[in-house]
Design an enzyme around this catalytic site. Structure first.
Site, short mmCIF file in Angstrom:
data_model
loop_
_atom_site.label_atom_id
_atom_site.label_comp_id
_atom_site.label_asym_id
_atom_site.label_seq_id
_atom_site.Cartn_x
_atom_site.Cartn_y
_atom_site.Cartn_z
N TYR A 237 0.87 -1.17 0.00
CA TYR A 237 0.00 0.00 0.00
C TYR A 237 0.91 1.22 0.00
CZ TYR A 237 -4.14 -2.81 0.97
OH TYR A 237 -5.17 -3.71 0.89
N HIS B 250 -4.07 -2.81 -8.12
CA HIS B 250 -5.29 -3.51 -7.70
C HIS B 250 -6.42 -2.55 -7.39
CE1 HIS B 250 -7.95 -5.83 -4.99
NE2 HIS B 250 -7.59 -6.84 -5.74
N HIS B 251 -6.17 -1.55 -6.55
CA HIS B 251 -7.17 -0.51 -6.31
C HIS B 251 -6.49 0.75 -5.80
CE1 HIS B 251 -7.31 -2.25 -2.09
NE2 HIS B 251 -7.33 -0.96 -1.79
N HIS C 150 -2.93 0.37 -3.94
CA HIS C 150 -2.66 -1.02 -3.55
C HIS C 150 -2.05 -1.73 -4.75
CE1 HIS C 150 -4.44 -5.27 -2.57
NE2 HIS C 150 -3.13 -5.23 -2.46
N HIS D 263 -18.11 -2.30 3.35
CA HIS D 263 -16.81 -2.47 4.01
C HIS D 263 -16.91 -3.39 5.22
CE1 HIS D 263 -12.79 -1.45 5.40
NE2 HIS D 263 -13.29 -1.24 6.61
N HIS E 135 -13.84 -6.14 7.52
CA HIS E 135 -12.45 -6.58 7.56
C HIS E 135 -12.37 -8.02 7.05
CE1 HIS E 135 -10.90 -3.21 10.46
NE2 HIS E 135 -11.18 -2.78 9.24
N MET F 103 -15.64 -4.97 11.21
CA MET F 103 -16.51 -3.84 10.93
C MET F 103 -17.68 -4.32 10.09
SD MET F 103 -13.94 -0.68 10.02
CE MET F 103 -12.88 0.04 11.27
#
Length: 617
Positions: free
Chosen positions: A230, A262-263, A333, A412, A414, A487
């Site tokens: 990242y 990737h993003h 990422h 979202h 985890h 989350m």
């Protein structure tokens, strides 16, 4: 049906004749395809969506979506054909229990067939051939396969293509196989790629003549030679940069790095951050300034396979001007599983913005669960559900009389999240789904435009549920900010912006203590889930037998909640928000029934013999 053929090529016409015939055939094919997909494709391309499948870029997938036909047209480009290729879909990207299409050769003849794999990964011919081969063609880039697949097939061996994330699987066949059943998946070069296949059919709005652009890009960095990185970079807006509206953004991916990026996300720093040190480096670097942790307000987010993101013509996302930080943080990422070295990159996101402010400011609201350990998932669970509420009391108080309009959403969780859904409830009845992902992956998160704008009225309820899998964990997973904590959030993008920034809940802490007291009384184990310990420690002490699991599930399904109906200042709206009853839902939405295709849309029951030309690769 493609012509029957052997590997060898036959004498052909002259080069000029061949070129004319080729260009004419391609033109006719494109006209037919565009007509077949009319209403589902942007005019500039009959196959507008593209992703590289493998890290080397030797397999590339293009596709389009026809909602009228309820089908997808795929084009698979194989740049370096060896003995064949395998492509398909599965629940989490495994080769086991996958829905597949395979191109293979026995050394003499090439075949194309719909297939499936069992729990051991053994590949079988599917008696119901739902992948319809339309064209096989050699191009200067390689071999292209054009085929069609309905969203749903009513075949129990097939994957149902739904809204949300799809886990694509692929494999490269290195040598011929005498039959489809002889292909051994464990010996193949396999991989997976995540993507949203069912893109919304939304026309691209025209940009205003005064639209400006700003590139937020990595400054020609060298991608680290490790699997996951990242990268963080700080960009400063010009001094005196006035208030503008972001109306569109799109990815900028350095050519040649399409399979590595990737993003990407662009965040704005907190308004009180009047200065942020310049930084370019790994986000987990010890050299990263602490102030970067306060750059968390999302302006743009892109993930592999996504195209440009447009705001509705009547709304824009405000940035710049008084009360707005001049500092932006880019986060990229990089996924580099082959540990490629020496690759430079300047990828990022291009923002389109205008000084002519639109009628409405767009806002972002958090729905779901509060980040607190009182919401927990027992270990060794396959599908444990936690639910967060935005209650009618909060929307009645905080929303304008005309309501708000949700046009995009970012789900979202985890690492243990597997499904996420937000449902709008009106007058006690489930009204419509805001966003749903039945194959959610925490490794693939993007802001997704909704197919249909969802209007939320004062007094409506928004219920967000997340499904978790903790099969590989020995201890309870509690809610929180840590990556090993969990989350359950839906960031909804809407207009007009209101003061309501967070509408989330958690079980009442007092009722949770009653749960711990109950299991202390009814369990014989020498364990103390004592109130003087922290909630996380109490959950760690629970012996997770079936009784304790069932009681916790029951508690979450009936116990009162603590509501967080918060303004952007993190202050709750005035009112009583503790010990609130769960919203009542008296009727639920019916599950949609997949349309079963007719036999006319299927290929013959056996493998299709195809001409791939040019030898074995």
């Amino acid at each position: 049906m493609p012509a029957l053929s052997r590997w060898a090529s036959l004498p052909g016409p002259s080069m000029r004749e061949a070129a004319f015939m080729y260009s004419t055939a391609v033109a006719i094919f494109l006209v037919i395809l565009v007509a077949a997909l009319q209403g589902s494709a942007p005019r500039e391309s009959p196959l507008p969506y593209h992703i590289p499948l493998d890290p080397e870029g030797s397999l590339e997938l293009s596709w389009n979506v026809s909602y009228t036909q309820e089908a997808i047209h795929f084009q698979l480009l194989v740049r370096r054909l060896k003995a064949g290729v395998l492509f398909g879909m599965s629940d989490r990207g495994e080769l086991e229990n996958a829905d597949l299409v395979v191109l293979w050769t026995d050394g003499d003849t090439a075949y194309f067939a719909d297939a499936w794999s069992d729990q051991k990964g053994q590949i079988h011919l599917d008696p119901q051939q739902d992948y319809q081969l339309l064209q096989v063609q050699r191009t200067p880039e390689g071999l292209t396969l054009l085929f069609k697949r309905p969203f749903g097939t009513c075949d129990p061996k097939d994957y149902l293509i739904e809204d949300g994330t799809v886990h694509l699987v692929y494999g490269i066949l290195e040598e011929p196989f005498r039959s489809l059943e002889a292909i051994n998946g464990s010996g193949l070069q396999m991989g997976l790629q995540r993507v949203q296949l069912l893109k919304p059919n939304i026309p691209e709005p025209e940009l205003p003549s005064d639209a400006c652009t700003m590139e937020v890009q990595a400054p020609n960095i060298q991608i680290p030679s490790q699997e996951t990185t990242y990268w963080c970079y700080i960009k400063e807006l010009p001094k005196g940069f006035s208030r503008h509206h972001i109306i569109k953004y799109e990815p900028i991916v350095t050519k040649g790095n399409e399979a590595l990026v990737h993003h990407m996300e662009v965040f704005q720093c907190a308004p009180e951050m009047d200065s942020v040190p310049h930084f370019s480096g790994p986000c987990d670097s010890k050299m990263k300034p602490d102030r970067l942790n306060y750059c968390r307000h999302v302006l743009a987010a892109w993930a592999l396979g996504a195209k440009a993101f447009y705001y509705p013509e009547e709304a824009g996302l405000a940035f710049g001007g008084p009360g707005s930080s001049r500092y932006l943080r880019l986060e990229v990422h990089y996924h580099n599983p082959l540990v490629i070295e020496g690759r430079n990159d300047s990828s990022g996101i291009r923002l389109y913005y205008t000084a002519k402010l639109r009628r409405f400011n767009a806002g972002i609201m958090e729905l779901g669960l509060v980040y607190t350990p009182v919401m927990a998932i027992p270990p060794r669970e396959t599908a444990f559900i936690l639910t967060g509420y935005c209650t009618d009391k909060c929307t009645q108080l905080a929303l304008p009389p005309s309501g708000i309009h949700i046009f995009a959403s970012q789900l979202h969780t985890h690492l243990t999240g597997r499904k996420v859904v937000t449902v709008l409830v009106r007058d006690g009845r489930e009204w419509e789904i805001v966003n749903q992902d039945n194959h959610y992956s925490p490794h693939f998160q993007e802001i997704r435009m909704l197919k249909k704008v969802v209007s939320v009225h004062p007094g409506d309820v928004l219920i967000t549920s997340c499904t978790y899998n903790t099969e590989d964990r020995e201890l309870a997973t509690v809610g929180g900010f840590g990556i090993l904590e969990e989350m359950c959030v839906n960031y909804v993008h809407y207009y007009p912006q209101t003061q309501l920034e967070l509408c989330k809940s958690a079980v009442d802490a007092g009722f949770l203590q009653k749960y711990f007291h109950l299991i202390n009384r009814f369990n014989n184990e020498d364990v103390c889930t004592c109130p003087q310990a922290s909630v996380s420690q109490q959950f760690t002490s629970v012996p997770w037998n079936s009784f304790n699991r069932d009681v916790l599930k029951a508690l979450y399904s009936f116990a009162p909640i603590s509501m967080h109906c918060n303004k952007s200042s993190a202050v709750r709206f005035q009112g009583e928000w503790n010990l609130q009853p769960l919203p009542k839902v008296i009727s639920t939405l019916e599950e949609p029934t997949p349309q079963c295709p007719t036999s006319q849309g299927r290929s013959p029951a056996g493998p299709t013999v195809v001409s791939i030309g040019g030898g074995k690769g």
